[in-house]
Design an enzyme around this catalytic site. Structure first.
Site, short mmCIF file in Angstrom:
data_model
loop_
_atom_site.label_atom_id
_atom_site.label_comp_id
_atom_site.label_asym_id
_atom_site.label_seq_id
_atom_site.Cartn_x
_atom_site.Cartn_y
_atom_site.Cartn_z
N GLY A 145 0.78 -1.23 0.00
CA GLY A 145 0.00 0.00 0.00
C GLY A 145 0.81 1.28 0.00
O GLY A 145 0.32 2.32 0.43
N SER A 146 2.03 1.24 -0.53
CA SER A 146 2.80 2.49 -0.58
C SER A 146 2.15 3.48 -1.55
O SER A 146 2.16 4.69 -1.31
CB SER A 146 4.26 2.25 -0.93
OG SER A 146 4.39 1.69 -2.21
N HIS B 272 1.92 0.38 -13.14
CA HIS B 272 2.73 -0.82 -13.37
C HIS B 272 4.21 -0.43 -13.35
O HIS B 272 4.58 0.59 -13.95
CB HIS B 272 2.35 -1.45 -14.71
CG HIS B 272 3.07 -2.72 -14.98
ND1 HIS B 272 2.73 -3.91 -14.37
CD2 HIS B 272 4.16 -2.99 -15.74
CE1 HIS B 272 3.56 -4.85 -14.76
NE2 HIS B 272 4.44 -4.32 -15.60
N LEU C 240 -6.67 -10.14 -12.30
CA LEU C 240 -7.28 -9.70 -13.55
C LEU C 240 -8.75 -9.35 -13.29
O LEU C 240 -9.38 -9.92 -12.41
CB LEU C 240 -7.21 -10.81 -14.59
CG LEU C 240 -5.92 -10.88 -15.40
CD1 LEU C 240 -5.96 -12.10 -16.31
CD2 LEU C 240 -5.74 -9.62 -16.23
C1 GAR Z 1 3.63 -1.38 -7.24
O1 GAR Z 1 5.00 -1.34 -7.59
C2 GAR Z 1 2.78 -1.51 -8.49
O2 GAR Z 1 3.32 -0.84 -9.59
C3 GAR Z 1 2.80 -3.01 -8.70
O3 GAR Z 1 2.65 -3.53 -7.41
C4 GAR Z 1 3.31 -2.66 -6.48
C5 GAR Z 1 2.39 -2.40 -5.30
O4 GAR Z 1 3.06 -1.70 -4.29
N1 GAR Z 1 1.76 -3.42 -9.58
C6 GAR Z 1 1.88 -4.40 -10.50
O5 GAR Z 1 2.91 -5.06 -10.64
C7 GAR Z 1 0.66 -4.63 -11.38
N2 GAR Z 1 0.94 -5.54 -12.47
P1 GAR Z 1 2.26 -1.00 -3.11
O6 GAR Z 1 1.32 -2.03 -2.51
O7 GAR Z 1 3.32 -0.62 -2.11
O8 GAR Z 1 1.52 0.19 -3.68
#
Ligand code: GAR
Length: 203
Positions: free
Chosen positions: A12-13, A109, A92
């Protein structure tokens, strides 16, 4: 004001960056719901601490994706959600959500799409040996990381850079870009025509 739902499965950053921007008044939108498929994910805790409503579901309780998506859709409609913001939502989507939110659902992404779609994009880029990678924000169209591109940030990969260091820089770039894109959206500055996206200048 503009109402958004964030979908997230992990740390969740990005959710936190959106929340921080909302608190500063720079998001120009209100996070009215977090949707998560992972009851124990840190992002759920972040939402609860911030007093944001959470809709949790467990995919194993349903026969098919369409069934839980119909429940999510009614949660979104009940709250008048204008925009779905996927932030590390690792599933998805079907047309149950994609069709009613066509042009109103965005994803982030950690690569320069169309390179390195899918899981572990940062590891894929290092493995391939590219010298430039980055972050993409795009509309969601039902494929995996395939919708029209809204904005990208490019990053040079440093010689010998470790995955942890690159991941940290990618996340920093995401946390800059995503709240900015949401604010452009809320200001009506993102125009979608076919696959072409235009971001109108501030006026
Ligand atoms: C992020 O880096 C996002 O770009 C990636 O998951 C991470 C979630 O981080 N998403 C994907 O790879 C989608 N295909 P977070 O939970 O710290 O926001």
């Amino acid at each position: 004001s503009y109402r958004i739902a964030v979908f997230a499965s992990g740390t969740g950053s990005n959710f936190q960056a959106l929340l921080d921007a909302q608190r500063k008044g720079s998001l120009q939108a209100e996070i009215v719901l977090l949707v998560s498929d992972k009851p124990n994910a840190p992002v759920v805790e972040r939402a609860r601490n911030a007093g944001i409503e959470v809709f949790l579901f467990q995919p194993k309780d349903y026969n098919q994706r369409e069934d839980y998506e119909r429940e999510i859709l009614s949660q979104l409609e009940a709250r008048g959600v204008d925009l779905i913001v996927l932030a590390g939502y690792m599933r998805l989507l079907t047309s149950v959500l994609v069709a009613p939110y066509s042009g109103r659902m965005i994803n982030i992404h950690p690569s320069l799409l169309p390179a390195f779609a899918g899981k572990n994009a940062i590891g894929q880029a290092l493995e391939y040996g590219v010298k430039v990678t980055g972050v993409t924000v795009h509309f969601v169209d039902g494929g995996m990381d395939t919708g029209p591109v809204i904005a990208q940030t490019a990053l040079d990969i440093q010689p010998g850079e470790e995955e942890a260091a690159l991941t940290e820089r990618i996340h920093a770039a995401e946390q800059q870009l995503y709240p900015a894109v949401v604010s452009w959206f809320a200001q009506g500055r993102i125009i979608l025509e076919g696959r072409q996206v235009t971001v109108l200048p501030l006026r």
